[in-house]
Design an enzyme around this catalytic site. Structure first.
Site, PDB file in Angstrom:
ATOM      1  N   CYS A   1      -5.477  -2.229   3.128  1.00  0.00           N
ATOM      2  CA  CYS A   1      -5.197  -2.101   4.559  1.00  0.00           C
ATOM      3  C   CYS A   1      -6.409  -2.439   5.414  1.00  0.00           C
ATOM      4  O   CYS A   1      -6.831  -3.574   5.545  1.00  0.00           O
ATOM      5  CB  CYS A   1      -4.679  -0.695   4.830  1.00  0.00           C
ATOM      6  SG  CYS A   1      -4.064  -0.423   6.512  1.00  0.00           S
TER       7      CYS A   1
ATOM      8  N   LYS B   1      -9.916   2.721  -2.545  1.00  0.00           N
ATOM      9  CA  LYS B   1     -10.345   2.279  -1.221  1.00  0.00           C
ATOM     10  C   LYS B   1     -11.637   2.990  -0.821  1.00  0.00           C
ATOM     11  O   LYS B   1     -11.757   4.207  -0.950  1.00  0.00           O
ATOM     12  CB  LYS B   1      -9.238   2.574  -0.202  1.00  0.00           C
ATOM     13  CG  LYS B   1      -9.523   2.108   1.214  1.00  0.00           C
ATOM     14  CD  LYS B   1      -8.337   2.420   2.122  1.00  0.00           C
ATOM     15  CE  LYS B   1      -8.549   1.886   3.521  1.00  0.00           C
ATOM     16  NZ  LYS B   1      -7.396   2.190   4.408  1.00  0.00           N
TER      17      LYS B   1
ATOM     18  N   GLU C   1       0.818  -1.207   0.000  1.00  0.00           N
ATOM     19  CA  GLU C   1       0.000   0.000   0.000  1.00  0.00           C
ATOM     20  C   GLU C   1       0.855   1.262   0.000  1.00  0.00           C
ATOM     21  O   GLU C   1       1.921   1.309   0.602  1.00  0.00           O
ATOM     22  CB  GLU C   1      -0.889   0.006   1.250  1.00  0.00           C
ATOM     23  CG  GLU C   1      -1.724   1.252   1.423  1.00  0.00           C
ATOM     24  CD  GLU C   1      -2.289   1.395   2.823  1.00  0.00           C
ATOM     25  OE1 GLU C   1      -3.201   2.214   2.988  1.00  0.00           O
ATOM     26  OE2 GLU C   1      -1.821   0.697   3.740  1.00  0.00           O
TER      27      GLU C   1
END
Length: 549
Positions: free
Chosen positions: A424, A371, A301
């Protein structure tokens, strides 16, 4: 039992200390310790604490007001137990405040004690709900399982949710005991964990006569029998499950172990990219010659301290580095559209996204995912207008923070089965990792890129990996995970770890892609299993009610 009486009859600061200490011991059941038997301490203590809150209101003819006072007393005890559990389990959050201590050190007490204090409200709620259903005998164990099951589920959904270190992870962190997650998920494991680990509290129910002894032993034997059945069933499932690999996919995961410090700045971008390229081409055995052996190279990430899609030089370097048969999948901040007045009135503002991008030979970006479930205070600032007036800002160095993606969708990179992409924090939410739109097309894997470098050599990254691994069991999908500082891994759809790099190390994983396990009951109906367990406990708590002794 002397110990039971000590807890039940305790009061004042001594009672609070007992609750706090019991909760702290329970944190040993979480990763990286995974001492699941440690959960006996807080759960047995919880039952005895609620017993104690019942003592003043057990006489016949008590009124609803007395019951409510008793429930509030139980909730107070639950708050102290939850506070101990979360302080001991989440202390590592303070490490993020020390990455830039000149800006965030003052936030450390709020991270280490403030968030646990808020999360403990849910534990207190669970105790209070249990007390409303409380009675003598084994039925109260089911009341506790119902109360904490409901409160832990609420903790996972209220205010975007934070189901970190749910009680069910005492089972979920063990590869064998975690297998029921394929049926009931994390929240179902929480109900089972409370039923199992609180059952020995019944040993203190009485000491007179053989019938009394049998009645007190029965729930304990049932709890231990349930634990044994889960273990035997899990072992059988793992023993009988094949380990097949998907054809034509050769993965290479790069873990750079890049410190989250001053070196991660745009003026170091050439050195950072040099490091990534050199490490990605490292041979891992005499049979591997580097990145040319891989069909898919995966980086973690937020791999770059710059906007990759806007840096022609970096794209050209990466594109020239990749062979014709290799695709790079990497975390990267993405610059989106520019809007006027969305953040700062009267000024133009650019929106940024925390993304996963796929690059093909030549440097062309061929797939992207944004995300959707952002980290509060880390990636965006809730109530920003108010909190910024107190000098608070989010941790990432992005103007205005990240924007959430429009929707969860499958990530489709060339040569890779459709993937449920997880950036994440998105990997900690049971039942939410597969996009709704994918109901007609099952993904081939869970693709998780993360950067836990904020938390150093603490327990946090281990807990994060353990939760991501449980998602693989719940969904029956292999997990491919690239983490900056660890733990990078390849896990099959049964939760078996095929490859893993330790925390705080740099390295490369070469692996084939496991095939998905058969579709799980939980994946098809993520709410049904936990709901049935909660209803079972509610029914049992009501049916087996007996007047307090």
């Amino acid at each position: 039992m002397v110990l039971a009486d000590l807890i039940i009859l305790s009061s004042g600061w001594r009672r609070r200390c007992i609750a706090f200490a019991a909760g702290a011991v329970g944190a040993l059941a979480m990763a990286p310790f995974d001492l699941f038997l440690a959960l006996f301490v807080p759960m047995v203590t919880a039952a005895w604490l609620v017993d104690g809150s019942s003592q003043a209101f057990k006489e016949p003819g008590w009124r609803n007001a007395a019951l409510l006072r008793s429930a509030l007393e139980a909730a107070r005890d639950g708050w102290w137990l939850g506070f101990g559990f979360f302080v001991a389990g989440l202390w590592w959050l303070g490490a993020a405040c020390l990455v830039e201590p000149d800006q965030f050190a003052w936030v450390l007490p709020f991270a280490v004690f403030g968030l646990p204090a808020l999360l403990a409200l849910f534990t207190g709620l669970g105790f209070g709900l249990a007390r409303l259903l409380w009675s003598a005998g084994p039925g109260r164990i089911m009341a506790l399982a119902f109360g904490l099951g409901v409160s832990e589920w609420l903790r996972g959904v209220v205010a975007t949710g934070f189901p970190w270190n749910a009680l069910g992870m005492a089972l979920g962190g063990n590869g064998v005991l975690a297998q029921p997650a394929a049926l009931v998920g994390l929240h179902g494991l929480t109900v089972l964990a409370v039923l199992i680990f609180a059952s020995p509290a019944c040993l203190a129910d009485g000491h007179r006569g053989q019938a009394r002894t049998a009645r007190t032993l029965a729930p304990v034997l049932m709890g231990l029998g349930l634990l044994g059945a889960i273990g035997a069933g899990g072992a059988l499932r793992l023993w009988s499950a094949p380990s097949d690999m998907a054809p034509g996919v050769r993965l290479r995961i790069m873990q750079p172990n890049l410190p989250q410090d001053d070196k991660f700045r745009a003026d170091y971008k050439d050195q950072i990219l040099d490091r990534y390229l050199a490490l990605s081409d490292r041979a891992t055995s005499p049979q591997t010659s580097g990145v040319s052996d891989a069909t898919h190279l995966i980086w973690p990430e937020s791999a770059f301290p710059f906007i990759l899609s806007r840096d022609a030089g970096a794209l050209a370097r990466i594109g020239g580095y990749l062979g014709r048969g290799t695709v790079l999948i990497t975390g990267a901040a993405r610059m989106g559209e520019t809007v006027r007045g969305a953040r700062l009135p009267g000024e133009s503002n650019t929106l940024y996204y925390n993304s996963i991008q796929a690059l093909a030979n030549g440097g062309e970006i061929v797939a992207s995912y944004d995300k959707t479930h952002l980290v509060p205070f880390g990636e965006y600032l809730p109530f920003s207008g108010l909190l910024e007036s107190f000098g608070l800002r989010h941790f990432v160095h992005i103007p205005g923070g990240f924007e959430p993606g429009a929707r969860r969708r499958l990530f489709e990179a060339p040569g890779l089965p459709p993937a449920a992409a997880l950036v994440c924090y998105e990997a900690i939410f049971p039942g939410e990792v597969v996009p709704v739109e994918a109901s007609g097309e099952r993904p081939g894997l869970l693709l998780n890129v993360t950067n836990d470098g904020w938390f150093g050599q603490t327990t946090g990254p281990h807990q994060h990996f353990s939760q991501a691994r449980l998602r693989a069991i719940e969904e029956g999908l292999p997990l491919v995970r690239a983490a900056n500082t660890g733990l990078s891994a390849v896990v099959d759809g049964y939760g078996r770890i095929l490859h893993k790099l330790p925390l705080g190390s740099e390295g490369v994983i070469d692996s084939l892609l496991p095939r998905p396990a058969p579709a799980t009951v939980f994946a098809a109906n993520p709410l049904v299993g936990p709901l049935l367990l909660l209803l079972f406990c509610l029914f049992g708590a009501i049916v087996w009610r007996r007047p307090m002794r």
